[in-house]
Scaffold this motif. Structure first.
Motif, mmCIF file in Angstrom:
data_model
loop_
_atom_site.group_PDB
_atom_site.id
_atom_site.type_symbol
_atom_site.label_atom_id
_atom_site.label_comp_id
_atom_site.label_asym_id
_atom_site.label_seq_id
_atom_site.Cartn_x
_atom_site.Cartn_y
_atom_site.Cartn_z
ATOM 1 N N ALA A 28 9.545 1.488 -30.530
ATOM 2 C CA ALA A 28 8.280 2.197 -30.358
ATOM 3 C C ALA A 28 8.171 2.713 -28.923
ATOM 4 N N GLY A 31 10.869 5.454 -28.325
ATOM 5 C CA GLY A 31 10.455 6.618 -29.122
ATOM 6 C C GLY A 31 9.331 7.376 -28.432
ATOM 7 N N PHE A 35 9.259 11.154 -26.941
ATOM 8 C CA PHE A 35 8.186 12.096 -27.291
ATOM 9 C C PHE A 35 7.599 12.717 -26.022
ATOM 10 N N ARG A 38 9.987 15.160 -24.484
ATOM 11 C CA ARG A 38 10.123 16.394 -25.253
ATOM 12 C C ARG A 38 8.907 17.297 -25.078
ATOM 13 N N HIS A 60 17.763 4.349 -27.993
ATOM 14 C CA HIS A 60 16.902 4.238 -29.179
ATOM 15 C C HIS A 60 17.758 4.036 -30.436
ATOM 16 N N TYR A 61 18.833 4.805 -30.522
ATOM 17 C CA TYR A 61 19.729 4.733 -31.677
ATOM 18 C C TYR A 61 20.389 3.362 -31.791
ATOM 19 N N GLY A 64 17.989 0.821 -32.833
ATOM 20 C CA GLY A 64 17.675 1.073 -34.241
ATOM 21 C C GLY A 64 18.730 0.490 -35.167
ATOM 22 N N ILE A 115 16.525 14.401 -38.064
ATOM 23 C CA ILE A 115 15.704 15.052 -37.037
ATOM 24 C C ILE A 115 16.507 16.120 -36.303
ATOM 25 N N ARG A 123 11.014 14.468 -38.202
ATOM 26 C CA ARG A 123 10.451 13.687 -37.093
ATOM 27 C C ARG A 123 9.139 13.033 -37.532
#
Ligand code: HEM
Ligand code: HEM
Length: 153
Positions: A28, A31, A35, A38, A60-61, A64, A115, A123
């Motif tokens: 979270a 991510g 955000f 971006r 993040h990947y 995950g 995404i 997304r």
């Protein structure tokens, strides 16, 4: 399997669940950073950022993939432990909660791979699934906590 107790197995389950929730919180956070990176105009100054946004994305990947692995481990522990103790599945609502969480985690990972600039809906889907996943985690933890009481001395 003829074990004196399955307690050790449920201890692994409890620890793995703790790690999964930690992974969720880190996802979270990273991510949210992605955000911000971006959507903000000027180059942001975040931690871990010397590698640019690609570094945040691969972090993040990696987290995950770890979370997906932990949830699949929990599924295996739950099925093996339940079959070993009762000989059949379907002992409580924890089964439904567990299966729902496994499906949501896989959908989250699949939506993440979709995404891209031409697929903005992926997304939104990724985020929506992850918000529902939070409730799934709460449900599976509470039902898991409740069924594990039977094994406590
Ligand atoms: C299931 C494991 C997960 C994987 C494999 C994964 C992977 C990804 C990938 C590849 C992206 C695209 C990054 C980009 O824009 O290039 C992404 C975006 C994002 N992820 Fe995840 N993710 C996972 C779980 C989560 C969770 C649990 C959360 C939050 C609770 C989350 C929050 C976000 C957010 C907010 C974005 C969008 C960033 C933006 O708007 O640019 N992800 N994720
Ligand atoms: C993502 C997390 C989890 C998944 C996917 C999962 C999955 C499962 C599944 C599919 C079963 C078989 C249920 C049945 O057939 O009745 C099960 C059983 C069980 N799980 Fe989990 N589980 C998770 C988390 C936990 C947690 C956090 C605990 C608590 C430590 C836990 C403790 C147990 C116990 C004690 C059983 C035996 C069922 C019973 O005695 O009624 N699980 N799990």
């Amino acid at each position: 399997m003829n074990l004196p107790s399955f307690l050790w197995l449920w201890k692994i389950a409890a620890w793995s669940m703790g790690l999964s929730i930690l992974a969720y919180l880190m996802l979270a956070t990273t991510g949210f950073w992605m955000f911000k990176a971006r959507t903000s105009q000027h180059a942001p100054s975040f931690p871990l950022l010397n590698r640019g946004h690609g570094g945040m994305r691969s972090l993040h990947y990696t987290i995950g993939i770890s979370m997906v692995s932990l949830v699949l481990l929990l599924l295996a522990i739950g099925i093996i432990g339940t079959l070993g103790h009762f000989g059949s599945l379907g002992q409580s609502s924890h089964l439904v909660a567990g299966l729902v969480v496994v499906v949501l985690v896989l959908l989250s990972a699949i939506s993440a791979t979709q995404i891209s600039a031409n697929r903005p809906w992926a997304r939104a889907l990724h985020l929506g699934i992850n918000i529902i996943l939070f409730m799934g985690f709460a449900w599976v933890s509470l039902t898991g906590w409740s069924v594990v009481q039977k094994y406590l001395p």
